[in-house]
Design a protein around this motif. Structure first.
Motif, PDB file in Angstrom:
ATOM      1  N   ALA A 150      -1.633  -8.689   0.382  1.00  0.00           N
ATOM      2  CA  ALA A 150      -2.662  -7.807  -0.166  1.00  0.00           C
ATOM      3  C   ALA A 150      -3.313  -8.397  -1.416  1.00  0.00           C
ATOM      4  O   ALA A 150      -4.520  -8.281  -1.621  1.00  0.00           O
ATOM      5  CB  ALA A 150      -2.075  -6.433  -0.476  1.00  0.00           C
ATOM      6  N   GLY A 151      -2.529  -9.051  -2.256  1.00  0.00           N
ATOM      7  CA  GLY A 151      -3.078  -9.636  -3.471  1.00  0.00           C
ATOM      8  C   GLY A 151      -4.062 -10.759  -3.203  1.00  0.00           C
ATOM      9  O   GLY A 151      -4.954 -11.012  -4.021  1.00  0.00           O
ATOM     10  N   GLU A 152      -3.922 -11.436  -2.061  1.00  0.00           N
ATOM     11  CA  GLU A 152      -4.840 -12.508  -1.692  1.00  0.00           C
ATOM     12  C   GLU A 152      -6.059 -11.981  -0.943  1.00  0.00           C
ATOM     13  O   GLU A 152      -7.086 -12.648  -0.880  1.00  0.00           O
ATOM     14  CB  GLU A 152      -4.117 -13.542  -0.827  1.00  0.00           C
ATOM     15  N   ILE A 153      -5.943 -10.793  -0.364  1.00  0.00           N
ATOM     16  CA  ILE A 153      -7.023 -10.223   0.426  1.00  0.00           C
ATOM     17  C   ILE A 153      -7.935  -9.327  -0.406  1.00  0.00           C
ATOM     18  O   ILE A 153      -9.172  -9.379  -0.289  1.00  0.00           O
ATOM     19  CB  ILE A 153      -6.450  -9.410   1.607  1.00  0.00           C
ATOM     20  N   CYS A 154      -7.348  -8.500  -1.261  1.00  0.00           N
ATOM     21  CA  CYS A 154      -8.075  -7.400  -1.903  1.00  0.00           C
ATOM     22  C   CYS A 154      -8.603  -7.753  -3.284  1.00  0.00           C
ATOM     23  O   CYS A 154      -7.942  -8.449  -4.064  1.00  0.00           O
ATOM     24  CB  CYS A 154      -7.158  -6.190  -2.060  1.00  0.00           C
ATOM     25  N   THR A 155      -9.780  -7.217  -3.602  1.00  0.00           N
ATOM     26  CA  THR A 155     -10.208  -7.153  -4.992  1.00  0.00           C
ATOM     27  C   THR A 155      -9.338  -6.094  -5.680  1.00  0.00           C
ATOM     28  O   THR A 155      -8.677  -5.281  -5.003  1.00  0.00           O
ATOM     29  CB  THR A 155     -11.681  -6.747  -5.099  1.00  0.00           C
ATOM     30  N   ALA A 160      -6.457  -0.906  -5.278  1.00  0.00           N
ATOM     31  CA  ALA A 160      -6.184   0.444  -5.788  1.00  0.00           C
ATOM     32  C   ALA A 160      -6.484   1.491  -4.728  1.00  0.00           C
ATOM     33  O   ALA A 160      -5.733   2.464  -4.565  1.00  0.00           O
ATOM     34  CB  ALA A 160      -7.023   0.695  -7.044  1.00  0.00           C
ATOM     35  N   THR A 161      -7.582   1.291  -3.977  1.00  0.00           N
ATOM     36  CA  THR A 161      -7.947   2.243  -2.925  1.00  0.00           C
ATOM     37  C   THR A 161      -6.879   2.280  -1.837  1.00  0.00           C
ATOM     38  O   THR A 161      -6.478   3.357  -1.368  1.00  0.00           O
ATOM     39  CB  THR A 161      -9.306   1.861  -2.318  1.00  0.00           C
ATOM     40  N   ILE A 162      -6.400   1.113  -1.418  1.00  0.00           N
ATOM     41  CA  ILE A 162      -5.390   1.053  -0.353  1.00  0.00           C
ATOM     42  C   ILE A 162      -4.057   1.610  -0.838  1.00  0.00           C
ATOM     43  O   ILE A 162      -3.362   2.339  -0.116  1.00  0.00           O
ATOM     44  CB  ILE A 162      -5.257  -0.385   0.164  1.00  0.00           C
ATOM     45  N   ASN A 163      -3.688   1.313  -2.071  1.00  0.00           N
ATOM     46  CA  ASN A 163      -2.418   1.817  -2.597  1.00  0.00           C
ATOM     47  C   ASN A 163      -2.417   3.329  -2.767  1.00  0.00           C
ATOM     48  O   ASN A 163      -1.350   3.954  -2.821  1.00  0.00           O
ATOM     49  CB  ASN A 163      -2.093   1.146  -3.929  1.00  0.00           C
ATOM     50  N   ALA A 164      -3.619   3.916  -2.837  1.00  0.00           N
ATOM     51  CA  ALA A 164      -3.715   5.373  -2.959  1.00  0.00           C
ATOM     52  C   ALA A 164      -3.530   6.076  -1.617  1.00  0.00           C
ATOM     53  O   ALA A 164      -3.364   7.301  -1.575  1.00  0.00           O
ATOM     54  CB  ALA A 164      -5.062   5.758  -3.568  1.00  0.00           C
ATOM     55  N   LEU A 165      -3.540   5.326  -0.534  1.00  0.00           N
ATOM     56  CA  LEU A 165      -3.368   5.912   0.791  1.00  0.00           C
ATOM     57  C   LEU A 165      -1.895   6.213   1.052  1.00  0.00           C
ATOM     58  O   LEU A 165      -0.994   5.644   0.425  1.00  0.00           O
ATOM     59  CB  LEU A 165      -3.870   4.933   1.863  1.00  0.00           C
ATOM     60  N   TYR A 167       1.561   5.770   2.877  1.00  0.00           N
ATOM     61  CA  TYR A 167       2.164   4.470   3.206  1.00  0.00           C
ATOM     62  C   TYR A 167       1.801   4.004   4.612  1.00  0.00           C
ATOM     63  O   TYR A 167       1.447   2.837   4.815  1.00  0.00           O
ATOM     64  CB  TYR A 167       3.681   4.559   3.048  1.00  0.00           C
ATOM     65  N   GLU A 168       1.848   4.906   5.589  1.00  0.00           N
ATOM     66  CA  GLU A 168       1.605   4.514   6.978  1.00  0.00           C
ATOM     67  C   GLU A 168       0.137   4.177   7.250  1.00  0.00           C
ATOM     68  O   GLU A 168      -0.195   3.598   8.287  1.00  0.00           O
ATOM     69  CB  GLU A 168       2.076   5.612   7.939  1.00  0.00           C
ATOM     70  N   GLN A 169      -0.755   4.522   6.317  1.00  0.00           N
ATOM     71  CA  GLN A 169      -2.176   4.219   6.482  1.00  0.00           C
ATOM     72  C   GLN A 169      -2.569   2.887   5.854  1.00  0.00           C
ATOM     73  O   GLN A 169      -3.669   2.384   6.118  1.00  0.00           O
ATOM     74  CB  GLN A 169      -3.019   5.338   5.863  1.00  0.00           C
ATOM     75  N   ARG A 170      -1.691   2.324   5.060  1.00  0.00           N
ATOM     76  CA  ARG A 170      -2.076   1.134   4.293  1.00  0.00           C
ATOM     77  C   ARG A 170      -2.277  -0.101   5.176  1.00  0.00           C
ATOM     78  O   ARG A 170      -3.231  -0.851   5.004  1.00  0.00           O
ATOM     79  CB  ARG A 170      -1.035   0.852   3.208  1.00  0.00           C
ATOM     80  N   GLU A 171      -1.350  -0.314   6.109  1.00  0.00           N
ATOM     81  CA  GLU A 171      -1.461  -1.506   6.958  1.00  0.00           C
ATOM     82  C   GLU A 171      -2.727  -1.479   7.824  1.00  0.00           C
ATOM     83  O   GLU A 171      -3.457  -2.477   7.870  1.00  0.00           O
ATOM     84  CB  GLU A 171      -0.210  -1.652   7.815  1.00  0.00           C
ATOM     85  N   PRO A 172      -3.050  -0.368   8.505  1.00  0.00           N
ATOM     86  CA  PRO A 172      -4.313  -0.324   9.251  1.00  0.00           C
ATOM     87  C   PRO A 172      -5.536  -0.520   8.357  1.00  0.00           C
ATOM     88  O   PRO A 172      -6.502  -1.184   8.755  1.00  0.00           O
ATOM     89  CB  PRO A 172      -4.307   1.069   9.887  1.00  0.00           C
ATOM     90  N   ALA A 173      -5.500   0.044   7.142  1.00  0.00           N
ATOM     91  CA  ALA A 173      -6.633  -0.119   6.229  1.00  0.00           C
ATOM     92  C   ALA A 173      -6.776  -1.567   5.785  1.00  0.00           C
ATOM     93  O   ALA A 173      -7.891  -2.097   5.679  1.00  0.00           O
ATOM     94  CB  ALA A 173      -6.464   0.796   5.018  1.00  0.00           C
ATOM     95  N   LEU A 174      -5.647  -2.239   5.534  1.00  0.00           N
ATOM     96  CA  LEU A 174      -5.680  -3.655   5.166  1.00  0.00           C
ATOM     97  C   LEU A 174      -6.245  -4.505   6.298  1.00  0.00           C
ATOM     98  O   LEU A 174      -7.031  -5.430   6.069  1.00  0.00           O
ATOM     99  CB  LEU A 174      -4.272  -4.132   4.821  1.00  0.00           C
ATOM    100  N   LEU A 175      -5.838  -4.209   7.527  1.00  0.00           N
ATOM    101  CA  LEU A 175      -6.321  -4.989   8.664  1.00  0.00           C
ATOM    102  C   LEU A 175      -7.823  -4.785   8.860  1.00  0.00           C
ATOM    103  O   LEU A 175      -8.555  -5.750   9.119  1.00  0.00           O
ATOM    104  CB  LEU A 175      -5.569  -4.601   9.936  1.00  0.00           C
ATOM    105  N   ALA A 176      -8.296  -3.549   8.735  1.00  0.00           N
ATOM    106  CA  ALA A 176      -9.736  -3.299   8.857  1.00  0.00           C
ATOM    107  C   ALA A 176     -10.500  -4.041   7.763  1.00  0.00           C
ATOM    108  O   ALA A 176     -11.573  -4.623   8.013  1.00  0.00           O
ATOM    109  CB  ALA A 176     -10.012  -1.797   8.781  1.00  0.00           C
ATOM    110  N   LEU A 177      -9.966  -4.039   6.544  1.00  0.00           N
ATOM    111  CA  LEU A 177     -10.598  -4.762   5.443  1.00  0.00           C
ATOM    112  C   LEU A 177     -10.615  -6.261   5.724  1.00  0.00           C
ATOM    113  O   LEU A 177     -11.623  -6.939   5.484  1.00  0.00           O
ATOM    114  CB  LEU A 177      -9.834  -4.476   4.142  1.00  0.00           C
TER     115      LEU A 177
END
Length: 257
Positions: A150-155, A160-165, A167-177
């Motif tokens: 996540a640190g290499e992918i996200c601004t 912060a937006t993904i971490n606010a989701l 837990y089970e929503q974070r991986e799908p959100a990361l993949l979409a990003l």
């Protein structure tokens, strides 16, 4: 006719019928096509693909250690060239597909841009009457979790937006990003030479290119509408307001018919 030429002719004729059925033809300015297919369904035609590739692609195909990976490469690149021939209104031998220093596909001498992506056995081909284009598809869930990257992918804001989701929503959100960023960086021709964490990738607004591609136009990211188990995105300039999307299914014919 040698067997290899007969196989190539059968594949080319059937793929051309499938492409015509999908409406693949020259595009108006700003027009974009995204063609998708499952290469495992085209596997019986693999023997007919090699002759349609460039010498460089043929040589690259011989370096695959696993037959499955080689077949995906052959089918993806053969279908890509056939689709480009339909859009450029030329023979597959006259398709002017070239590659920039860092691997970005180009169609010199034409007003078109193109992009290729695959994940597992699935392939996505983007073709647009526009300056630049990027397409990406990914299996969902991915083979390896993305949260450690996540640190290499996200601004910072994206993280912060993904971490606010939940837990089970974070991986799908990361993949979409990740698919949005891959599509963007392909369109800008920089790939991973530009750190993904330096480029924001919201869906909708225009996004400026990173410094190494500052001369290129900004792009908007469009999500692909895909079947369960796949995520994808298309990145294109402002003159592209929408796109047509087609699945290329070889049914009902088979190479023995």
């Amino acid at each position: 006719m040698p067997a290899s030429h007969a196989s190539a002719s059968m594949f080319q004729q059937h793929a051309a019928r499938v492409l015509r059925r999908a409406g693949v033809r020259p595009l108006p300015a700003g027009g974009v096509l995204v063609l998708l297919f499952d290469s495992s369904r085209w596997q019986p035609w693999t023997d007919g693909t090699l002759a349609l590739l460039s010498p460089a692609e043929q040589e690259r195909s011989r370096r695959f250690r696993l037959a499955q990976h080689r077949d995906i490469f052959l089918l993806a690149h053969a279908m890509w060239r056939l689709a480009l021939a339909c859009v450029l209104d030329c023979t597959v031998q006259d398709v002017t597909l070239a590659f920039a220093l860092h691997g970005q596909p180009q169609l010199p001498g034409t007003p078109y841009a193109t992009s290729l992506s695959h994940s597992g056995t699935h392939v996505a081909i983007g073709i647009g009457h526009t300056a630049i284009l990027g397409v990406d598809i990914e299996q969902s869930p991915p083979r390896a979790p993305l949260r450690e990257l996540a640190g290499e992918i996200c601004t910072p804001d994206e993280a912060a937006t993904i971490n606010a989701l939940a837990y089970e929503q974070r991986e799908p959100a990361l993949l979409a990003l990740w698919t949005r960023k891959e599509a963007l960086l392909k369109a800008f021709g920089v790939g991973l030479r530009s750190a993904p964490s330096m480029t924001s990738a919201p869906a909708g607004p225009l996004i400026d290119p990173p410094a190494p591609a500052s001369a290129l136009p900004p792009c908007r990211v469009h999500p692909l509408q895909l079947q369960h188990g796949l995520l994808g995105a298309l990145a294109a300039p402002a003159n592209v307001e929408g796109f047509a999307q087609y699945w290329l299914d070889p049914s009902p014919a088979s190479p023995t018919q």
